[in-house]
Scaffold this motif. Structure first.
Motif, PDB file in Angstrom:
ATOM      1  N   VAL A  50       0.857  -1.199   0.000  1.00 12.03           N
ATOM      2  CA  VAL A  50       0.000   0.000   0.000  1.00 12.03           C
ATOM      3  C   VAL A  50       0.887   1.241   0.000  1.00 12.03           C
ATOM      4  O   VAL A  50       2.042   1.194   0.427  1.00 12.03           O
ATOM      5  N   PRO A  51       0.343   2.374  -0.461  1.00  9.50           N
ATOM      6  CA  PRO A  51       1.091   3.612  -0.299  1.00  9.50           C
ATOM      7  C   PRO A  51       0.972   4.100   1.143  1.00  9.50           C
ATOM      8  O   PRO A  51      -0.057   3.879   1.786  1.00  9.50           O
ATOM      9  N   SER A  52       2.007   4.747   1.640  1.00  8.20           N
ATOM     10  CA  SER A  52       1.938   5.394   2.952  1.00  8.20           C
ATOM     11  C   SER A  52       1.312   6.778   2.822  1.00  8.20           C
ATOM     12  O   SER A  52       0.767   7.306   3.788  1.00  8.20           O
ATOM     13  N   PHE A  53       1.382   7.345   1.603  1.00  5.87           N
ATOM     14  CA  PHE A  53       0.808   8.668   1.373  1.00  5.87           C
ATOM     15  C   PHE A  53      -0.653   8.501   0.969  1.00  5.87           C
ATOM     16  O   PHE A  53      -1.014   8.476  -0.208  1.00  5.87           O
ATOM     17  N   SER A  54      -1.509   8.314   1.985  1.00  4.62           N
ATOM     18  CA  SER A  54      -2.941   8.093   1.774  1.00  4.62           C
ATOM     19  C   SER A  54      -3.634   8.356   3.091  1.00  4.62           C
ATOM     20  O   SER A  54      -2.985   8.638   4.108  1.00  4.62           O
ATOM     21  N   PHE A  55      -4.966   8.228   3.062  1.00  2.00           N
ATOM     22  CA  PHE A  55      -5.751   8.253   4.286  1.00  2.00           C
ATOM     23  C   PHE A  55      -5.493   6.935   5.017  1.00  2.00           C
ATOM     24  O   PHE A  55      -5.327   5.893   4.383  1.00  2.00           O
ATOM     25  N   ALA A  56      -5.482   6.976   6.346  1.00  2.54           N
ATOM     26  CA  ALA A  56      -5.121   5.795   7.136  1.00  2.54           C
ATOM     27  C   ALA A  56      -6.007   4.587   6.838  1.00  2.54           C
ATOM     28  O   ALA A  56      -5.580   3.436   7.028  1.00  2.54           O
ATOM     29  N   ALA A  57      -7.233   4.826   6.346  1.00  2.64           N
ATOM     30  CA  ALA A  57      -8.156   3.713   6.063  1.00  2.64           C
ATOM     31  C   ALA A  57      -7.538   2.671   5.144  1.00  2.64           C
ATOM     32  O   ALA A  57      -7.824   1.476   5.278  1.00  2.64           O
TER      33      ALA A  57
END
Ligand SMILES: *Cc1c(COP(=O)(O)O)cnc(C)c1O
Length: 368
Positions: free
Chosen positions: A81-88
């Motif tokens: 997953v990307p870390s630059f995203s919403f925590a969801a």
């Protein structure tokens, strides 16, 4: 000139008369739980995901979690997953007991970098979860190719990207599952809600079972399931919004084109070749003092926000056991978290407001 009264908010969810009437109609019918409105919403939403099966749920996070459950992922499995995203995005991985492995983003699209994805694959990797961040489609052509080479599932987080597309193919129709959110600030909403799209009829059936206690026929439970159903009230509102989506999307794109042509002193959001960006956010990069930039805009009555100031790998649940940030190499993620600012781009902005936003940004950027 720009008192609080005419301040422009960063986002403006629509709850219009048509939405209210739709909700009241369902409430008066007395049949409010998952029923005919949900079925109709699923069928209609299918039209924007290439005719795929659609399964409505109670949130975008539920859509992600249920998809990972339906695909059978759990403890011991790694999901990129990307870390630059919403925590969801990462929370869904952890909620099924799997392990998120963070990969870096492209500088341009703010979405997963396919090279970084390829480098993050281990023998335990089972899936890739690209996020179509801000409404820009991830590099799905290359990500699907990598997934195919390694027999990995792809679960698209399309929570911010209703009707975005790459080379004419809509997001939510690339991977095993596509997950949408209908939270009020998204490009369309159902108060709260989510949708899963899939091309696999068997997976669609498993998703329907999982969202409803594992039942198709009442009290004939086939598997262990949750309750993640959407109400018919939410679906009725979602259907009204879906009917507006194309017009709203074109207005967002026109607003973005105006900004692209007129903003100076900031980096406007690049669009990848073949991408249909739907501008859930219009996100610029500010290379100077971002705090001062945001404060300057606020003073001029221009709402703005940073999505996301802290990358997921630096949030407390994702730290190492010793409370330290893990040994991730995510330079573009770190840089984006320092530089981004999102401007108002919602469809109902007036020409006067668009001009005020441009003037204000250009003034504040020239000061920095
Ligand atoms: C909003 C959002 C979600 C979660 O959707 P909810 O409906 O709020 O649960 C997931 N991923 C991303 C990228 C989002 O922006």
């Amino acid at each position: 000139m720009s008192g609080l009264q005419d301040a422009i908010p960063p986002a403006r969810p629509v709850i219009g008369e048509a939405e209210i009437e739709a909700a009241v109609r369902v409430l008066r019918s007395g049949m409010v739980v998952q029923g005919p409105e949900v079925a109709a919403f699923e069928a209609e939403f299918g039209e924007i995901v290439g005719g795929r099966h659609c399964v409505a749920v109670n949130s975008g996070t539920s859509a992600l979690q249920l998809s990972l459950m339906a695909l059978g992922f759990g403890p011991g499995d790694e999901i990129i997953v990307p870390s630059f995203s919403f925590a969801a995005s990462a929370n869904a991985v952890r909620l099924v007991g799997a392990t998120p492995v963070f990969a870096d983003i492209e500088a341009g699209s703010f979405c997963l970098d396919p090279d970084a994805v390829a480098a993050a694959i281990t023998p335990r990797t089972v899936a890739i979860m690209p996020v179509h961040l801000y409404g820009h489609p991830a590099a799905m052509d290359r990500i699907m190719q990598i997934a195919g080479q390694h027999s990995l599932a792809v679960v698209e987080d399309a929570a911010q990207a209703h009707a975005a597309a790459l080379n004419g193919t809509p997001v939510g129709s690339f991977g095993a599952a596509g997950c949408f959110s209908f939270y009020p600030t998204k490009n369309m909403h159902s108060l709260e809600g989510g949708m899963i799209s899939t091309g696999d009829a068997g997976l669609a059936r498993t998703l329907r079972l999982l969202r409803n206690q594992g039942m198709e026929a009442r009290y004939q439970n086939e598997i262990v399931g949750a309750n993640m159903r959407m109400t018919d009230v939410a679906a009725a509102i979602g259907r009204v919004q879906l009917g507006q989506l194309e017009g709203w999307t074109e207005q967002r794109r026109a607003n973005a084109a105006y900004f692209d042509a007129n903003l100076t002193g900031v980096v406007v959001p690049p669009v990848s070749e073949g991408a249909r960006h739907v501008y859930h956010q219009y996100t610029i990069r500010v290379q100077g003092d971002r705090d001062a930039f945001q404060a300057g805009l606020k003073e001029l009555g221009i709402g703005n926000a940073v999505y996301y100031p802290t990358p997921i790998h630096e949030l407390r649940p994702y730290l190492n056991e010793d409370g330290q940030v893990g040994d991730w190499k995510l330079p573009e993620t770190d840089r984006a978290a320092r530089e981004v600012v999102s401007l108002p781009v919602f469809p109902s902005l007036t020409q006067e407001q668009l001009e005020r936003i441009v003037e204000s940004v250009n003034t504040v950027a020239a000061r920095a």
